[in-house]
Design a protein around this motif. Sequence first.
Motif, mmCIF file in Angstrom:
data_model
loop_
_atom_site.group_PDB
_atom_site.id
_atom_site.type_symbol
_atom_site.label_atom_id
_atom_site.label_comp_id
_atom_site.label_asym_id
_atom_site.label_seq_id
_atom_site.Cartn_x
_atom_site.Cartn_y
_atom_site.Cartn_z
ATOM 1 N N UNK A 153 0.828 -1.210 0.000
ATOM 2 C CA UNK A 153 0.000 0.000 0.000
ATOM 3 C C UNK A 153 0.854 1.248 0.000
ATOM 4 N N UNK A 154 0.249 2.372 -0.390
ATOM 5 C CA UNK A 154 0.938 3.649 -0.290
ATOM 6 C C UNK A 154 1.157 3.974 1.189
ATOM 7 N N UNK A 155 2.257 4.625 1.459
ATOM 8 C CA UNK A 155 2.493 5.089 2.820
ATOM 9 C C UNK A 155 1.631 6.318 3.088
ATOM 10 N N UNK A 156 1.562 6.712 4.358
ATOM 11 C CA UNK A 156 0.813 7.923 4.695
ATOM 12 C C UNK A 156 1.372 9.118 3.928
ATOM 13 N N UNK A 157 2.702 9.207 3.864
ATOM 14 C CA UNK A 157 3.332 10.331 3.159
ATOM 15 C C UNK A 157 2.999 10.310 1.673
ATOM 16 N N UNK A 318 0.127 -0.446 -8.960
ATOM 17 C CA UNK A 318 -1.134 -0.912 -9.525
ATOM 18 C C UNK A 318 -2.292 -0.107 -8.944
ATOM 19 N N UNK A 319 -3.317 0.131 -9.759
ATOM 20 C CA UNK A 319 -4.420 0.952 -9.287
ATOM 21 C C UNK A 319 -5.141 0.336 -8.088
ATOM 22 N N UNK A 320 -5.163 -0.992 -8.035
ATOM 23 C CA UNK A 320 -5.868 -1.666 -6.935
ATOM 24 C C UNK A 320 -5.188 -1.400 -5.596
ATOM 25 N N UNK A 321 -3.974 -0.850 -5.640
ATOM 26 C CA UNK A 321 -3.282 -0.531 -4.398
ATOM 27 C C UNK A 321 -4.056 0.504 -3.597
ATOM 28 N N UNK A 322 -4.942 1.255 -4.261
ATOM 29 C CA UNK A 322 -5.756 2.236 -3.549
ATOM 30 C C UNK A 322 -6.605 1.592 -2.471
ATOM 31 N N UNK A 323 -7.198 0.423 -2.765
ATOM 32 C CA UNK A 323 -8.008 -0.290 -1.763
ATOM 33 C C UNK A 323 -7.134 -0.767 -0.606
ATOM 34 N N UNK A 324 -5.951 -1.297 -0.946
ATOM 35 C CA UNK A 324 -5.038 -1.733 0.105
ATOM 36 C C UNK A 324 -4.601 -0.544 0.964
ATOM 37 N N UNK A 325 -4.410 0.604 0.309
ATOM 38 C CA UNK A 325 -3.992 1.795 1.039
ATOM 39 C C UNK A 325 -5.062 2.234 2.026
ATOM 40 N N UNK A 326 -6.318 2.289 1.564
ATOM 41 C CA UNK A 326 -7.405 2.697 2.455
ATOM 42 C C UNK A 326 -7.518 1.729 3.630
#
Length: 383
Positions: A153-157, A318-326
């Motif tokens: 996932x994306x980090x908070x930063x 990958x765009x699906x990383x947005x769900x993992x990030x949330x």
Amino acid sequence: MWIASVTLPDGSKYQRGRKKYDDAVEQLRKMRRDLDDGVSLKTSSVTVNDWLDHWLPEVAQPRLKPSTYATYRSAVKNHIRPHLGRKKIEQLTPADIRGMSNKIARTHSTRTSQAVFNILSKALKDAVRNGTVRSNVCDRVDRPQVRSREREPLTVAQARALLRYLLKQGDPAQTARWTVSLLTGARQAECLGLTWDRVDLDRGLIDISYSLARLKLKPGPRPRTEVYPRDAFDVPPTFDFHPVWRTACLVAPKTARSRRVVPLLPPAVAVLRQMGPGSGLVWTRDDGSPVLPRDDTAAWKQTCVAAGIAASVDTAPDQHVGRHTVATLLQEAGVDEATRMQILGHSSVAAHRGYAHVNTDLTRAALGSLSDLLQLSSGPDPL
């Protein structure tokens, strides 16, 4: 020659010859056992191909979503038929199944191997119910394991940097597209299938009840209208869908729990207000037609590069990383599992224990925690 003979339910005789008396007796026992168990004796020469020819259109298609049925057809055509199609269905062995699975894992992927195994197992389970074969040989084989890479996932930063870029760049539609994705965890097809009548900006809610999908048409010439009639599509009569533009249709989301109402944080409400409200789909191409998933994915990767969280589109997440990030950010913000699953439309152990229903007050508070983590504010300059 010794003859094993039984009388079938329709009154006809079924016979099998054996050279040895003991073999004929054993064959007779088997024939009587199959009759007692409801197994058709006239299917001894049925091959895997023969059963699949019947099973796909008559058994599988009526109970599957069109996209899932397309996956089944592809697996049958490209994997099951080439490996096992000519074998008699009653003579399949565990070694046959393992051999197919291992070869697919070597030449394709472990995930493909597992998916093909699952589809074959379902086909054979229905063959047992149909009386075509006594048992499902897949029940005697370990299900192939999947070796998968976890999406980071994306980090908070990174999430904060991406949102800062989005809210400062000048395209309201693009800003709204990725802000909604990052602040709700909605899937790509759910976002592309979102319509304005399911967006409540006054209350700050979106109703995720449909996804955008391309459905197969029946054979023959294509309709001449931009919105194709329902009877032009090759789908089961009970399938719930709404044509919106040519083959693009609104369909039920991935699972029953995927239908959900998700609160919008103030930054998402603000950018959606800049776009509309309008009518029809929230995000469209310039000609009003639905956005293609490949174009949507390309836009995401370009946005990641422009925001400075990826060096190039080839290395963009990958765009699906947005769900993992949330999901990760909500967990980091201390939101409980049941509420996280309600927001994302996932099933979970907690949900099965009776926490499936979570009201929007809880989900709004949870997303507010995400807002605090990302240092978002509700003022005129959200970031």
